[in-house]
Design an enzyme around this catalytic site. Sequence first.
Site, PDB file in Angstrom:
ATOM      1  N   CYS A  35      -7.882  -2.090   7.642  1.00  0.00           N
ATOM      2  CA  CYS A  35      -6.481  -2.063   7.210  1.00  0.00           C
ATOM      3  C   CYS A  35      -6.014  -0.635   7.028  1.00  0.00           C
ATOM      4  CB  CYS A  35      -6.309  -2.892   5.932  1.00  0.00           C
ATOM      5  SG  CYS A  35      -6.541  -4.650   6.260  1.00  0.00           S
ATOM      6  N   GLU A  57       0.826  -1.203   0.000  1.00  0.00           N
ATOM      7  CA  GLU A  57       0.000   0.000   0.000  1.00  0.00           C
ATOM      8  C   GLU A  57       0.865   1.260   0.000  1.00  0.00           C
ATOM      9  OE1 GLU A  57      -3.067  -0.061  -0.572  1.00  0.00           O
ATOM     10  OE2 GLU A  57      -3.546  -2.159  -0.162  1.00  0.00           O
ATOM     11  N   HIS A 113      -1.120  -5.828   1.723  1.00  0.00           N
ATOM     12  CA  HIS A 113      -2.301  -6.701   1.617  1.00  0.00           C
ATOM     13  C   HIS A 113      -1.895  -7.997   0.924  1.00  0.00           C
ATOM     14  CE1 HIS A 113      -5.558  -3.554   2.345  1.00  0.00           C
ATOM     15  NE2 HIS A 113      -6.019  -4.624   2.961  1.00  0.00           N
TER      16      HIS A 113
END
Length: 221
Positions: A152, A90, A176
């Site tokens: 998250c 991310e 992820h």
Amino acid sequence: MTGRYRITSKLLLSGFEPFLGNGINPTEAIVSALDGDQIGGVDGITITGAILPVDFQHGFERLLEAYQCVQPDIVLMLGLAAGRPGISAERIAVNCDDSAPDNAGCAPHGSPIDPTGADGYFSTLPIERMVQALKDHGYPAFISNSAGTYLCNHVMYAMLNHIRKTRVQVPAGFVHVPASHELAVSAASSSSPGAPLPSWAQSDLNAAIKIVIGVLGEKLA
Ligand code: PCA
């Protein structure tokens, strides 16, 4: 990531418990498998694992507790992105909770995570090198420009916000992972017919995260 950190490092590795319709969260198994491991020998990285509840009120609380106890040099947070085909690093977390219910039934609608915090924080991990290393080892990987607005994103934002506000130099970021075969099989048998989730062997998920941690252990130029 722009700084340097020591070669001998403590890494806090977090994952999540199962949530919504997912009876299994492969990040729980990754964290259990790697907890206590030392990657890169005696001068490498020592991993301490933490499993977080999928709960807006208590998820970050649990991570912060582990962070304060371990005092890590690096924080790597993991979560399941069922439906994504590969490992995704991310890039950014945003100051917004907006989602389906968590495991305690809380479903926020556009609430700021910290009304006094920045709109967003970039990952301070070397995401490009992490993705490249995974591909070099034959694992599909990519950079994701949205961690969503569920737990998250929440813990990624809250961790980076805490690090920024306490003015420490601790690299932190979120990765992820796709479904494991076990999750894909249980999802296929418990829901309506349709294409199965893209999935990986749990052993490959564990190996891929070890590769990411190996990159984090490299001394930055
Ligand atoms: N994935 C969810 C929350 C917990 C997890 O493993 C997410 O992507 O927000």
